[in-house]
Design a protein around this motif. Structure first.
Motif, PDB file in Angstrom:
ATOM      1  N   PHE A   1      -3.739  50.575  50.532  1.00 52.63           N
ATOM      2  CA  PHE A   1      -4.020  49.890  51.792  1.00 52.63           C
ATOM      3  C   PHE A   1      -2.744  49.753  52.623  1.00 52.63           C
ATOM      4  CE2 PHE A   1      -5.111  46.488  54.726  1.00 52.63           C
ATOM      5  CZ  PHE A   1      -6.404  46.845  55.094  1.00 52.63           C
ATOM      6  N   ARG A   2      -1.628  49.506  51.942  1.00 55.94           N
ATOM      7  CA  ARG A   2      -0.350  49.376  52.684  1.00 55.94           C
ATOM      8  C   ARG A   2      -0.023  50.692  53.385  1.00 55.94           C
ATOM      9  NH1 ARG A   2       1.154  46.056  48.425  1.00 55.94           N
ATOM     10  NH2 ARG A   2       2.234  47.700  47.280  1.00 55.94           N
TER      11      ARG A   2
ATOM     12  N   TYR B 226      -4.484  41.069  61.296  1.00 52.98           N
ATOM     13  CA  TYR B 226      -5.316  40.954  60.103  1.00 52.98           C
ATOM     14  C   TYR B 226      -4.950  42.017  59.064  1.00 52.98           C
ATOM     15  CZ  TYR B 226      -9.618  41.546  57.309  1.00 52.98           C
ATOM     16  OH  TYR B 226     -10.524  41.684  56.292  1.00 52.98           O
ATOM     17  N   PHE B 227      -4.923  43.281  59.490  1.00 48.93           N
ATOM     18  CA  PHE B 227      -4.611  44.355  58.547  1.00 48.93           C
ATOM     19  C   PHE B 227      -3.229  44.147  57.927  1.00 48.93           C
ATOM     20  CE2 PHE B 227      -7.640  47.744  60.556  1.00 48.93           C
ATOM     21  CZ  PHE B 227      -8.710  47.165  59.886  1.00 48.93           C
ATOM     22  N   GLU B 228      -2.268  43.713  58.758  1.00 50.68           N
ATOM     23  CA  GLU B 228      -0.913  43.533  58.222  1.00 50.68           C
ATOM     24  C   GLU B 228      -0.868  42.382  57.210  1.00 50.68           C
ATOM     25  OE1 GLU B 228       1.462  45.562  61.969  1.00 50.68           O
ATOM     26  OE2 GLU B 228       1.541  43.375  61.751  1.00 50.68           O
ATOM     27  N   SER B 229      -1.654  41.315  57.476  1.00 51.97           N
ATOM     28  CA  SER B 229      -1.697  40.193  56.518  1.00 51.97           C
ATOM     29  C   SER B 229      -2.337  40.633  55.213  1.00 51.97           C
ATOM     30  CB  SER B 229      -2.506  39.017  57.074  1.00 51.97           C
ATOM     31  OG  SER B 229      -2.103  38.704  58.361  1.00 51.97           O
ATOM     32  N   VAL B 230      -3.425  41.396  55.329  1.00 56.12           N
ATOM     33  CA  VAL B 230      -4.116  41.861  54.120  1.00 56.12           C
ATOM     34  C   VAL B 230      -3.198  42.766  53.300  1.00 56.12           C
ATOM     35  CG1 VAL B 230      -5.996  43.334  53.290  1.00 56.12           C
ATOM     36  CG2 VAL B 230      -6.444  41.671  55.084  1.00 56.12           C
ATOM     37  N   ALA B 231      -2.434  43.613  53.999  1.00 55.73           N
ATOM     38  CA  ALA B 231      -1.589  44.593  53.309  1.00 55.73           C
ATOM     39  C   ALA B 231      -0.616  43.924  52.339  1.00 55.73           C
ATOM     40  CB  ALA B 231      -0.824  45.425  54.340  1.00 55.73           C
ATOM     41  N   GLN B 232      -0.230  42.683  52.643  1.00 58.19           N
ATOM     42  CA  GLN B 232       0.708  41.989  51.752  1.00 58.19           C
ATOM     43  C   GLN B 232       0.098  41.703  50.383  1.00 58.19           C
ATOM     44  OE1 GLN B 232       2.193  38.443  53.686  1.00 58.19           O
ATOM     45  NE2 GLN B 232       2.206  39.490  55.657  1.00 58.19           N
TER      46      GLN B 232
ATOM     47  N   PRO C 233      -3.823  33.504  47.295  1.00 64.90           N
ATOM     48  CA  PRO C 233      -3.226  33.453  48.635  1.00 64.90           C
ATOM     49  C   PRO C 233      -4.286  33.359  49.733  1.00 64.90           C
ATOM     50  CG  PRO C 233      -3.031  35.650  47.687  1.00 64.90           C
ATOM     51  CD  PRO C 233      -3.598  34.775  46.612  1.00 64.90           C
ATOM     52  N   VAL C 234      -3.872  32.852  50.886  1.00 63.59           N
ATOM     53  CA  VAL C 234      -4.778  32.718  52.027  1.00 63.59           C
ATOM     54  C   VAL C 234      -4.404  33.749  53.083  1.00 63.59           C
ATOM     55  CG1 VAL C 234      -5.445  31.205  53.938  1.00 63.59           C
ATOM     56  CG2 VAL C 234      -5.222  30.268  51.629  1.00 63.59           C
ATOM     57  N   VAL C 235      -5.391  34.490  53.543  1.00 67.81           N
ATOM     58  CA  VAL C 235      -5.171  35.494  54.591  1.00 67.81           C
ATOM     59  C   VAL C 235      -5.995  35.098  55.821  1.00 67.81           C
ATOM     60  CG1 VAL C 235      -5.528  37.916  55.219  1.00 67.81           C
ATOM     61  CG2 VAL C 235      -4.815  37.340  52.903  1.00 67.81           C
ATOM     62  N   PRO C 236      -5.337  34.952  56.988  1.00 67.33           N
ATOM     63  CA  PRO C 236      -6.125  34.735  58.211  1.00 67.33           C
ATOM     64  C   PRO C 236      -6.824  36.043  58.564  1.00 67.33           C
ATOM     65  CG  PRO C 236      -3.769  34.283  58.550  1.00 67.33           C
ATOM     66  CD  PRO C 236      -3.895  35.009  57.258  1.00 67.33           C
ATOM     67  N   THR C 237      -8.146  36.003  58.699  1.00 69.27           N
ATOM     68  CA  THR C 237      -8.869  37.268  58.856  1.00 69.27           C
ATOM     69  C   THR C 237      -9.582  37.403  60.196  1.00 69.27           C
ATOM     70  OG1 THR C 237     -10.880  36.399  57.826  1.00 69.27           O
ATOM     71  CG2 THR C 237      -9.284  37.441  56.366  1.00 69.27           C
TER      72      THR C 237
ATOM     73  N   GLY D 252       0.348  51.424  57.377  1.00 68.18           N
ATOM     74  CA  GLY D 252       1.541  52.115  57.898  1.00 68.18           C
ATOM     75  C   GLY D 252       1.157  53.285  58.794  1.00 68.18           C
ATOM     76  N   ARG D 253       0.022  53.914  58.485  1.00 65.35           N
ATOM     77  CA  ARG D 253      -0.390  55.107  59.255  1.00 65.35           C
ATOM     78  C   ARG D 253      -1.452  54.794  60.313  1.00 65.35           C
ATOM     79  NH1 ARG D 253      -3.320  58.537  56.158  1.00 65.35           N
ATOM     80  NH2 ARG D 253      -3.257  59.988  57.900  1.00 65.35           N
ATOM     81  N   LEU D 254      -1.742  53.511  60.498  1.00 64.85           N
ATOM     82  CA  LEU D 254      -2.859  53.124  61.350  1.00 64.85           C
ATOM     83  C   LEU D 254      -2.788  53.732  62.761  1.00 64.85           C
ATOM     84  CD1 LEU D 254      -5.431  51.453  61.456  1.00 64.85           C
ATOM     85  CD2 LEU D 254      -4.063  49.448  62.022  1.00 64.85           C
TER      86      LEU D 254
END
Ligand SMILES: [Zn+2]
Length: 456
Positions: free
Chosen positions: A276-277, A264-270, A388-392, A281-283
């Protein structure tokens, strides 16, 4: 009612109801009027009392010549089911589901929560966002399909369920247990739980929810000798309960990144800004640090911990009387891959042997809904025209879990573009929906369902 009589009553109620001829009653009613009427029906759960709501929806369907089934749970809670059939249903059905019940209004309302009023372009009433507006959007999409002459490429189901707000056992849970055949051909379920990102009233991305946390609801109970409040006794029920809960409250949350949360976080980051990116990256570094909570924005820890909230305490009535029992209700929300047995054991050990623990609700683990299905791709194609659509992933829970437990893809989608201010009323006072956003969302739903259920 005796068991057999109850069974007969259930079977009778489960039979298709005869719909009156389509021309016998007035035709369509504007969606906003319908929402006003729906919000005025008090379906506070507990006890739910969804009968009026089910009748209201059923009447709207019958007026246009659509047959319905009223499926009653053994405790008499109604669930309404209607189906539009395609001539050739090679493709699986699309199920539109929403819950009729709402949470108690609670204090702090500026107007009667069940007498909807319009103020500053918004319609106020309990259920305006969660989730009667979605129910009306589904209803409108369903009625529009029925009215149009366009051939369906798949069946479409309209489903209004009871009891979501207290766990769904009398609603979605009951239906899947008692009438699984209704969902045999389901390609996907579309329900609540979508979380769109909106910035300055504009859509940044649509969030289609595919995974969520799991509820584990507990009752913790202590007993002890009651009596006069002036007597020194350190082992009363309240003292035992408070000591046990104190250890639970002091438990430091354990941070980790569950795979669906990472996705989810990686999809949102786009689709988010550099801030947020950089966070994504530091998660892993943040989660491994000494105090991850201090480095996370409010709300984010929910996605990274199994949460424990002590939400209800009850014991005694007077300052000078020691009660014999004391109870607490504890709302635990587990990450998708947490071992529930091990977590429960840890909680029981922390609480110690001065109290008893009863599990009130425990949802099994379920895999996230797949995003490579033909219907998900259809939703994406349609919605991407606007954003855009993000799977959350969401930290809350919805009825989608019952479908996912049975490997039926369930997607949470809100067609309404609402910002944080508008969402604040969910489960709180002064719940409201901007009228423009509601009307636009109904249109989006009508067009989306048409795009994915017809060859149009
Ligand atoms: Zn809801």
């Amino acid at each position: 009612m005796p068991r057999t009589a109850l069974l007969v009553a259930c079977l009778l109620l489960a039979a298709p109801l005869q719909a009156p001829p389509a021309d016998a009653l007035p035709a369509s009613q504007a969606p906003l009027d319908r929402l006003r009427e729906y919000l005025a029906i008090d379906t506070t759960n507990p006890p739910g009392n969804e009968h009026h709501a089910a009748r209201f929806l059923r009447d709207a369907l019958h007026r246009e010549g659509i047959s319905t089934r009223l499926l009653m749970s053994p405790n008499g809670r109604p669930n309404l089911y209607a189906r539009l059939e395609s001539a050739d249903s090679e493709l699986g059905a699309l199920v539109l589901v929403h819950h009729m019940d709402v949470v108690p209004a609670g204090p702090g309302w500026e107007s009667d929560p069940f007498e909807p009023v319009e103020r500053e372009g918004r319609l106020f009433g309990r259920g305006a966002v969660d989730v009667k507006s979605l129910g009306i959007a589904h209803l409108e999409a369903f009625l529009e399909l029925h009215r149009s002459d366009v051939a369906l490429v798949r069946d479409v189901v309209f489903l209004a369920v009871a009891d979501e707000e207290t766990g769904g056992a009398e609603g979605a849970g009951f239906l899947l247990e008692r009438y699984p055949e209704l969902f045999d051909s389901a390609a996907a379920v579309l329900g609540e739980g979508g979380n769109n990102r909106v910035y300055q009233q504009s859509l940044v991305w649509w969030g289609i929810e595919v995974a969520q946390k799991r509820p584990l609801w507990l009752k913790v109970r202590a007993t002890g000798r009651g009596g006069h409040g002036s007597t020194l006794n350190l082992h009363t029920a309240p003292h035992r309960l408070v000591r046990a809960l104190g250890r639970l409250a002091d438990r430091a949350p354990v941070f980790r990144v569950s795979p669906p949360v990472r996705t989810y976080f990686e999809s949102v980051a786009q689709h988010q800004g550099p801030g947020f990116r950089e966070f994504v990256g530091r998660l892993d570094e943040i989660v491994a640090s000494d105090e991850p909570g201090k480095q996370l924005l409010p709300g984010l820890p929910n996605y990274l911990v199994d949460s424990i909230q002590i939400n209800r305490l009850s014991a005694g009535e007077r300052v000078n009387v020691t009660p014999e029992t004391a109870e607490a209700l504890v709302d635990v929300r587990l990450l998708p891959d947490t071992d529930a047995d091990a977590f429960l054991l840890e909680i029981e050990e922390l609480l110690g042997d001065e109290v008893e623990v009863e599990v009130l609700l425990r949802a099994p683990a379920a895999a996230p809904a797949p995003t490579d299905t033909e219907l998900f791709r259809c939703f994406e194609r349609f919605l991407e025209r606007r954003g855009p659509v993000v799977p959350t992933f969401i930290a809350g829970v919805t009825d989608s879990r019952y479908f996912r437990e049975r490997s039926i893809p369930a997607y949470g989608f809100s067609p309404f573009v609402l910002d944080g201010t508008d969402l604040r009323g969910i489960h709180g006072p002064n719940e409201k929906i901007p009228i423009d956003a509601f009307v636009a969302g109904v249109r989006t739903t009508v067009d989306l369902v048409r795009a994915c259920a017809t060859a149009d």
